[in-house]
Design a protein around this motif. Structure first.
Motif, PDB file in Angstrom:
ATOM      1  N   PRO A 293       7.429   1.538   6.644  1.00 54.84           N
ATOM      2  CA  PRO A 293       7.854   1.213   5.278  1.00 54.84           C
ATOM      3  C   PRO A 293       9.103   0.320   5.380  1.00 54.84           C
ATOM      4  CG  PRO A 293       8.775   3.319   5.891  1.00 54.84           C
ATOM      5  CD  PRO A 293       7.996   2.817   7.112  1.00 54.84           C
ATOM      6  N   ALA A 294       9.603  -0.105   4.235  1.00 55.41           N
ATOM      7  CA  ALA A 294      10.820  -0.935   4.225  1.00 55.41           C
ATOM      8  C   ALA A 294      12.026  -0.001   4.376  1.00 55.41           C
ATOM      9  CB  ALA A 294      10.886  -1.730   2.923  1.00 55.41           C
ATOM     10  N   ILE A 295      12.308   0.351   5.635  1.00 57.27           N
ATOM     11  CA  ILE A 295      13.365   1.334   5.942  1.00 57.27           C
ATOM     12  C   ILE A 295      14.704   0.892   5.332  1.00 57.27           C
ATOM     13  CG2 ILE A 295      14.680   2.422   7.826  1.00 57.27           C
ATOM     14  CD1 ILE A 295      12.211   1.769   9.651  1.00 57.27           C
ATOM     15  N   SER A 296      15.359   1.825   4.665  1.00 57.71           N
ATOM     16  CA  SER A 296      16.681   1.637   4.035  1.00 57.71           C
ATOM     17  C   SER A 296      16.668   0.801   2.756  1.00 57.71           C
ATOM     18  CB  SER A 296      17.710   1.024   5.001  1.00 57.71           C
ATOM     19  OG  SER A 296      18.140   1.978   5.952  1.00 57.71           O
ATOM     20  N   CYS A 297      15.507   0.268   2.360  1.00 59.34           N
ATOM     21  CA  CYS A 297      15.477  -0.661   1.208  1.00 59.34           C
ATOM     22  C   CYS A 297      15.351   0.040  -0.133  1.00 59.34           C
ATOM     23  CB  CYS A 297      14.321  -1.656   1.364  1.00 59.34           C
ATOM     24  SG  CYS A 297      14.576  -2.783   2.740  1.00 59.34           S
ATOM     25  N   GLY A 298      15.284   1.373  -0.141  1.00 57.80           N
ATOM     26  CA  GLY A 298      15.192   2.104  -1.405  1.00 57.80           C
ATOM     27  C   GLY A 298      16.531   2.727  -1.734  1.00 57.80           C
ATOM     28  N   VAL A 299      16.558   4.059  -1.699  1.00 58.94           N
ATOM     29  CA  VAL A 299      17.773   4.824  -2.025  1.00 58.94           C
ATOM     30  C   VAL A 299      18.970   4.369  -1.187  1.00 58.94           C
ATOM     31  CG1 VAL A 299      18.769   7.151  -1.914  1.00 58.94           C
ATOM     32  CG2 VAL A 299      16.429   6.852  -2.666  1.00 58.94           C
ATOM     33  N   TYR A 300      18.746   3.960   0.051  1.00 55.47           N
ATOM     34  CA  TYR A 300      19.849   3.606   0.939  1.00 55.47           C
ATOM     35  C   TYR A 300      20.425   2.216   0.674  1.00 55.47           C
ATOM     36  CZ  TYR A 300      19.588   7.853   3.885  1.00 55.47           C
ATOM     37  OH  TYR A 300      19.644   9.152   4.366  1.00 55.47           O
ATOM     38  N   GLY A 301      19.787   1.443  -0.205  1.00 57.16           N
ATOM     39  CA  GLY A 301      20.416   0.250  -0.787  1.00 57.16           C
ATOM     40  C   GLY A 301      20.561  -0.987   0.085  1.00 57.16           C
TER      41      GLY A 301
ATOM     42  N   GLY B 266      12.760  14.631   1.260  1.00 61.60           N
ATOM     43  CA  GLY B 266      13.651  13.970   0.312  1.00 61.60           C
ATOM     44  C   GLY B 266      12.799  13.248  -0.714  1.00 61.60           C
ATOM     45  N   GLY B 267      13.323  12.157  -1.260  1.00 70.21           N
ATOM     46  CA  GLY B 267      12.569  11.388  -2.253  1.00 70.21           C
ATOM     47  C   GLY B 267      11.841  10.227  -1.590  1.00 70.21           C
ATOM     48  N   GLY B 268      11.467   9.248  -2.387  1.00 67.99           N
ATOM     49  CA  GLY B 268      10.874   8.006  -1.885  1.00 67.99           C
ATOM     50  C   GLY B 268       9.704   8.233  -0.945  1.00 67.99           C
ATOM     51  N   VAL B 269       9.653   7.435   0.107  1.00 65.39           N
ATOM     52  CA  VAL B 269       8.517   7.512   1.032  1.00 65.39           C
ATOM     53  C   VAL B 269       8.539   8.842   1.791  1.00 65.39           C
ATOM     54  CG1 VAL B 269       9.644   6.290   2.971  1.00 65.39           C
ATOM     55  CG2 VAL B 269       7.173   6.136   2.674  1.00 65.39           C
ATOM     56  N   ASP B 270       9.717   9.386   2.024  1.00 64.60           N
ATOM     57  CA  ASP B 270       9.878  10.685   2.694  1.00 64.60           C
ATOM     58  C   ASP B 270       9.159  11.774   1.888  1.00 64.60           C
ATOM     59  OD1 ASP B 270      10.826  12.637   4.413  1.00 64.60           O
ATOM     60  OD2 ASP B 270      12.932  12.458   3.816  1.00 64.60           O
ATOM     61  N   GLY B 271       9.425  11.812   0.595  1.00 67.26           N
ATOM     62  CA  GLY B 271       8.781  12.803  -0.276  1.00 67.26           C
ATOM     63  C   GLY B 271       7.270  12.612  -0.278  1.00 67.26           C
TER      64      GLY B 271
ATOM     65  N   ALA C  29       0.849  -1.201   0.000  1.00 69.82           N
ATOM     66  CA  ALA C  29       0.000   0.000   0.000  1.00 69.82           C
ATOM     67  C   ALA C  29       0.876   1.238   0.000  1.00 69.82           C
ATOM     68  CB  ALA C  29      -0.875   0.011   1.255  1.00 69.82           C
ATOM     69  N   ASP C  30       0.224   2.377  -0.283  1.00 66.05           N
ATOM     70  CA  ASP C  30       0.860   3.675  -0.087  1.00 66.05           C
ATOM     71  C   ASP C  30       0.671   4.032   1.391  1.00 66.05           C
ATOM     72  OD1 ASP C  30       1.510   6.345   0.124  1.00 66.05           O
ATOM     73  OD2 ASP C  30       0.385   6.956  -1.655  1.00 66.05           O
ATOM     74  N   ILE C  31       1.752   4.137   2.102  1.00 66.08           N
ATOM     75  CA  ILE C  31       1.680   4.324   3.561  1.00 66.08           C
ATOM     76  C   ILE C  31       0.960   5.634   3.929  1.00 66.08           C
ATOM     77  CG2 ILE C  31       3.863   5.579   3.958  1.00 66.08           C
ATOM     78  CD1 ILE C  31       4.418   3.487   6.226  1.00 66.08           C
ATOM     79  N   THR C  32       0.959   6.592   3.018  1.00 65.32           N
ATOM     80  CA  THR C  32       0.351   7.896   3.339  1.00 65.32           C
ATOM     81  C   THR C  32      -1.171   7.813   3.464  1.00 65.32           C
ATOM     82  OG1 THR C  32       0.128   8.591   1.033  1.00 65.32           O
ATOM     83  CG2 THR C  32       2.183   9.144   2.135  1.00 65.32           C
TER      84      THR C  32
ATOM     85  N   ASN D  13       8.363   7.301   8.809  1.00 62.90           N
ATOM     86  CA  ASN D  13       9.040   7.884   7.657  1.00 62.90           C
ATOM     87  C   ASN D  13      10.487   7.405   7.623  1.00 62.90           C
ATOM     88  OD1 ASN D  13       9.779   9.456   5.519  1.00 62.90           O
ATOM     89  ND2 ASN D  13       9.891  11.380   6.669  1.00 62.90           N
ATOM     90  N   ALA D  14      10.921   6.914   6.469  1.00 66.19           N
ATOM     91  CA  ALA D  14      12.333   6.568   6.259  1.00 66.19           C
ATOM     92  C   ALA D  14      13.026   7.839   5.786  1.00 66.19           C
ATOM     93  CB  ALA D  14      12.459   5.449   5.224  1.00 66.19           C
ATOM     94  N   ALA D  15      13.528   8.594   6.742  1.00 69.39           N
ATOM     95  CA  ALA D  15      14.004   9.951   6.474  1.00 69.39           C
ATOM     96  C   ALA D  15      15.517   9.989   6.318  1.00 69.39           C
ATOM     97  CB  ALA D  15      13.565  10.845   7.637  1.00 69.39           C
ATOM     98  N   ASN D  16      16.044  11.214   6.177  1.00 67.67           N
ATOM     99  CA  ASN D  16      17.504  11.424   6.229  1.00 67.67           C
ATOM    100  C   ASN D  16      17.784  12.305   7.443  1.00 67.67           C
ATOM    101  OD1 ASN D  16      17.508  14.317   5.362  1.00 67.67           O
ATOM    102  ND2 ASN D  16      16.573  13.409   3.541  1.00 67.67           N
ATOM    103  N   PRO D  17      19.045  12.431   7.858  1.00 72.24           N
ATOM    104  CA  PRO D  17      19.332  13.101   9.136  1.00 72.24           C
ATOM    105  C   PRO D  17      18.855  14.556   9.233  1.00 72.24           C
ATOM    106  CG  PRO D  17      21.215  11.800   8.445  1.00 72.24           C
ATOM    107  CD  PRO D  17      20.252  11.797   7.286  1.00 72.24           C
TER     108      PRO D  17
ATOM    109  N   CYS E 213       4.652  -2.451   2.483  1.00 76.22           N
ATOM    110  CA  CYS E 213       5.541  -2.505   1.313  1.00 76.22           C
ATOM    111  C   CYS E 213       4.924  -1.708   0.178  1.00 76.22           C
ATOM    112  CB  CYS E 213       5.754  -3.955   0.905  1.00 76.22           C
ATOM    113  SG  CYS E 213       6.544  -4.916   2.214  1.00 76.22           S
ATOM    114  N   PHE E 214       5.746  -1.388  -0.810  1.00 83.63           N
ATOM    115  CA  PHE E 214       5.259  -0.554  -1.917  1.00 83.63           C
ATOM    116  C   PHE E 214       5.191  -1.349  -3.209  1.00 83.63           C
ATOM    117  CE2 PHE E 214       5.553   3.740  -4.192  1.00 83.63           C
ATOM    118  CZ  PHE E 214       4.288   4.120  -3.772  1.00 83.63           C
ATOM    119  N   SER E 215       5.506  -2.650  -3.157  1.00 84.24           N
ATOM    120  CA  SER E 215       5.395  -3.505  -4.343  1.00 84.24           C
ATOM    121  C   SER E 215       5.122  -4.920  -3.868  1.00 84.24           C
ATOM    122  CB  SER E 215       6.696  -3.482  -5.156  1.00 84.24           C
ATOM    123  OG  SER E 215       7.722  -4.109  -4.412  1.00 84.24           O
TER     124      SER E 215
END
Ligand code: AR6
Length: 172
Positions: free
Chosen positions: A119-127, A29-34, A8-11, A20-24, A157-159
């Motif tokens: 969400p799947a923390i770190s599983c997107g942009v953070y690799g 940012g992008g992804g779920v944060d955006g 689902a879309d967590i929003t 939120n899987a954010a940055n410091p 999850c988003f997929s």
């Protein structure tokens, strides 16, 4: 209560808190944060901006968590946590990811929440490799839930592919 996995879309989730899987910096940012900032509206950015910096530009170090209201979101609160960037697995990534889940659950409890989606923390942009991240998520959340049966945890999850990975981690 058992841990659920959904796609689902967590929003869109009506819960006490979404994560939120954010940055410091915590300023979006992008992804779920955006997606969370877009759906919550500009008041969320203002609330994040108002959080104190613990170093220049750092409002939430990796592994820690901060809470704000959800503003225009259906969720009452957003718990922002910063997952580790994957650097191969021998830079403390698993422990930092574990701290994300643990610190987020602590904030949920402190604010009297009973329903939360991650969400799947770190599983997107953070690799972070999804199967490894899912194993950390499930083990940590199970530990957290041992003493309580009044918190309902959803892994959002988003997929379908990511849902399968998290579902496998939950399988006995
Ligand atoms: N609902 C649920 N999950 C989502 C959504 C959504 N609306 N959108 C994306 N995902 P990522 P990270 C999934 O990159 O790896 C940001 O720029 C996505 O498919 O959002 O922790 C931050 O500002 C993936 O499976 O977070 C940081 O700079 C998962 O959410 C950085 O990315 C996490 O992907 C954090 O990277």
């Amino acid at each position: 209560m058992p841990i659920k996995v959904i796609t689902a879309d967590i929003t869109g989730l009506h819960l006490d808190a979404i994560v939120n899987a954010a940055n410091p910096g915590l300023l979006g940012g992008g992804g779920v944060d955006g997606a969370i900032h877009r759906a919550a509206g500009p008041a969320l950015l203002q609330a994040c901006h108002a959080l104190p910096e613990c170093a220049p530009g750092v409002r939430c170090p990796t592994g820690e968590a901060r809470i704000t209201l959800g503003f225009a979101l259906p969720a009452r609160h957003v718990i922002h946590t910063v997952g580790p960037i994957w650097h191969g697995g021998d830079h403390g990534e698993a422990l930092l990811l574990k701290h994300c889940y643990r610190n987020t659950m602590r904030l949920l409890r402190e604010h009297g929440g009973h329903t939360i989606a991650f969400p799947a923390i770190s599983c997107g942009v953070y690799g972070y490799p999804a199967a490894l991240a899912a194993a950390v998520a499930v083990a940590t959340l199970r530990d957290e839930l041992v003493a309580t049966d009044d918190i309902d945890v959803t892994l959002c999850c988003f997929s379908e592919g990511m849902q399968t990975v998290f579902q496998r981690a939950l399988a006995p």
